[in-house]
Design a protein around this motif. Structure first.
Motif, PDB file in Angstrom:
ATOM      1  N   ARG A   7       0.859  -1.154   0.104  1.00 30.48           N
ATOM      2  CA  ARG A   7      -0.079  -0.109   0.243  1.00 30.48           C
ATOM      3  C   ARG A   7       0.707   1.271   0.072  1.00 30.48           C
ATOM      4  O   ARG A   7       0.330   2.399  -0.214  1.00 30.48           O
ATOM      5  N   LEU A   8       2.115   1.250   0.068  1.00 27.53           N
ATOM      6  CA  LEU A   8       3.047   2.274   0.285  1.00 27.53           C
ATOM      7  C   LEU A   8       3.260   2.804  -1.160  1.00 27.53           C
ATOM      8  O   LEU A   8       3.543   2.002  -1.880  1.00 27.53           O
ATOM      9  N   GLU A   9       2.935   4.201  -1.313  1.00 36.28           N
ATOM     10  CA  GLU A   9       2.972   4.789  -2.692  1.00 36.28           C
ATOM     11  C   GLU A   9       4.155   5.744  -2.706  1.00 36.28           C
ATOM     12  O   GLU A   9       4.620   6.032  -3.831  1.00 36.28           O
ATOM     13  N   ASP A  10       4.420   6.414  -1.597  1.00 34.50           N
ATOM     14  CA  ASP A  10       5.547   7.485  -1.465  1.00 34.50           C
ATOM     15  C   ASP A  10       6.977   6.884  -1.368  1.00 34.50           C
ATOM     16  O   ASP A  10       7.341   6.021  -0.665  1.00 34.50           O
ATOM     17  N   GLY A  11       7.819   7.541  -2.252  1.00 31.10           N
ATOM     18  CA  GLY A  11       9.231   7.078  -2.280  1.00 31.10           C
ATOM     19  C   GLY A  11       9.810   6.927  -0.965  1.00 31.10           C
ATOM     20  O   GLY A  11      10.531   6.035  -0.480  1.00 31.10           O
ATOM     21  N   LYS A  12       9.695   7.958  -0.264  1.00 32.76           N
ATOM     22  CA  LYS A  12      10.392   8.186   1.090  1.00 32.76           C
ATOM     23  C   LYS A  12       9.853   7.123   2.309  1.00 32.76           C
ATOM     24  O   LYS A  12      10.444   6.578   2.886  1.00 32.76           O
ATOM     25  N   ALA A  13       8.366   7.106   2.038  1.00 32.83           N
ATOM     26  CA  ALA A  13       7.789   6.003   2.963  1.00 32.83           C
ATOM     27  C   ALA A  13       8.339   4.474   2.734  1.00 32.83           C
ATOM     28  O   ALA A  13       8.549   3.875   3.516  1.00 32.83           O
ATOM     29  N   ILE A  14       8.519   4.319   1.291  1.00 32.24           N
ATOM     30  CA  ILE A  14       8.983   3.062   0.935  1.00 32.24           C
ATOM     31  C   ILE A  14      10.639   2.855   1.569  1.00 32.24           C
ATOM     32  O   ILE A  14      10.730   1.639   2.351  1.00 32.24           O
ATOM     33  N   VAL A  15      11.195   3.728   1.361  1.00 31.86           N
ATOM     34  CA  VAL A  15      12.759   3.681   1.934  1.00 31.86           C
ATOM     35  C   VAL A  15      12.885   3.587   3.290  1.00 31.86           C
ATOM     36  O   VAL A  15      13.427   2.571   3.811  1.00 31.86           O
ATOM     37  N   ASP A  16      12.091   4.301   4.060  1.00 32.90           N
ATOM     38  CA  ASP A  16      11.981   4.314   5.652  1.00 32.90           C
ATOM     39  C   ASP A  16      11.406   2.851   6.048  1.00 32.90           C
ATOM     40  O   ASP A  16      12.082   2.268   6.749  1.00 32.90           O
ATOM     41  N   HIS A  17      10.629   2.434   5.410  1.00 37.36           N
ATOM     42  CA  HIS A  17       9.921   0.976   5.750  1.00 37.36           C
ATOM     43  C   HIS A  17      10.923   0.071   5.438  1.00 37.36           C
ATOM     44  O   HIS A  17      11.092  -0.780   6.519  1.00 37.36           O
ATOM     45  N   VAL A  18      11.598   0.140   4.222  1.00 40.06           N
ATOM     46  CA  VAL A  18      12.565  -1.138   3.936  1.00 40.06           C
ATOM     47  C   VAL A  18      13.655  -0.937   4.995  1.00 40.06           C
ATOM     48  O   VAL A  18      14.235  -1.981   5.620  1.00 40.06           O
ATOM     49  N   LYS A  19      14.223   0.203   5.309  1.00 41.94           N
ATOM     50  CA  LYS A  19      15.238   0.155   6.216  1.00 41.94           C
ATOM     51  C   LYS A  19      14.877  -0.050   7.606  1.00 41.94           C
ATOM     52  O   LYS A  19      15.805  -0.498   8.212  1.00 41.94           O
ATOM     53  N   SER A  20      13.820   0.330   7.923  1.00 45.79           N
ATOM     54  CA  SER A  20      13.350   0.045   9.435  1.00 45.79           C
ATOM     55  C   SER A  20      13.632  -1.364   9.595  1.00 45.79           C
ATOM     56  O   SER A  20      13.339  -2.112  10.771  1.00 45.79           O
ATOM     57  N   LYS A  21      13.124  -2.324   8.657  1.00 53.74           N
ATOM     58  CA  LYS A  21      13.234  -3.839   8.427  1.00 53.74           C
ATOM     59  C   LYS A  21      14.700  -4.432   8.195  1.00 53.74           C
ATOM     60  O   LYS A  21      14.583  -5.434   8.493  1.00 53.74           O
TER      61      LYS A  21
END
Length: 79
Positions: A7-21
């Motif tokens: 559901r993530l559409e924003d590039g920054k949100a995607i990068v933040d999510h992937v890095k947080s994991k």
């Protein structure tokens, strides 16, 4: 997708999510050819990758990495 990250559409949100994991070094399902905003073409070799020419950060979640339409720009040197 069961993880909910599709559901993530924003590039920054995607990068933040992937890095947080801790998944930023994972290879995408497909080594996509990215047409950067600066005009450079490069291969996305990890799910978070910077353009070698201008430093624009691109990200995609591992579970969505087979779809080039899910690859999003996050900003210059965002990673």
């Amino acid at each position: 997708m069961s993880c909910g990250c599709s559901r993530l559409e924003d590039g920054k949100a995607i990068v933040d999510h992937v890095k947080s994991k801790g998944k930023e070094k994972i290879k995408p399902r497909v080594a996509h050819q990215i047409a950067c905003e600066c005009g450079e073409m490069f291969t996305m070799e990890t799910v978070i990758t910077n353009c070698p020419s201008c430093g624009m950060t691109y990200g995609v979640t591992p579970c969505s990495s087979g779809d080039i339409n899910k690859v999003k720009a996050a900003g210059i040197q965002y990673a």
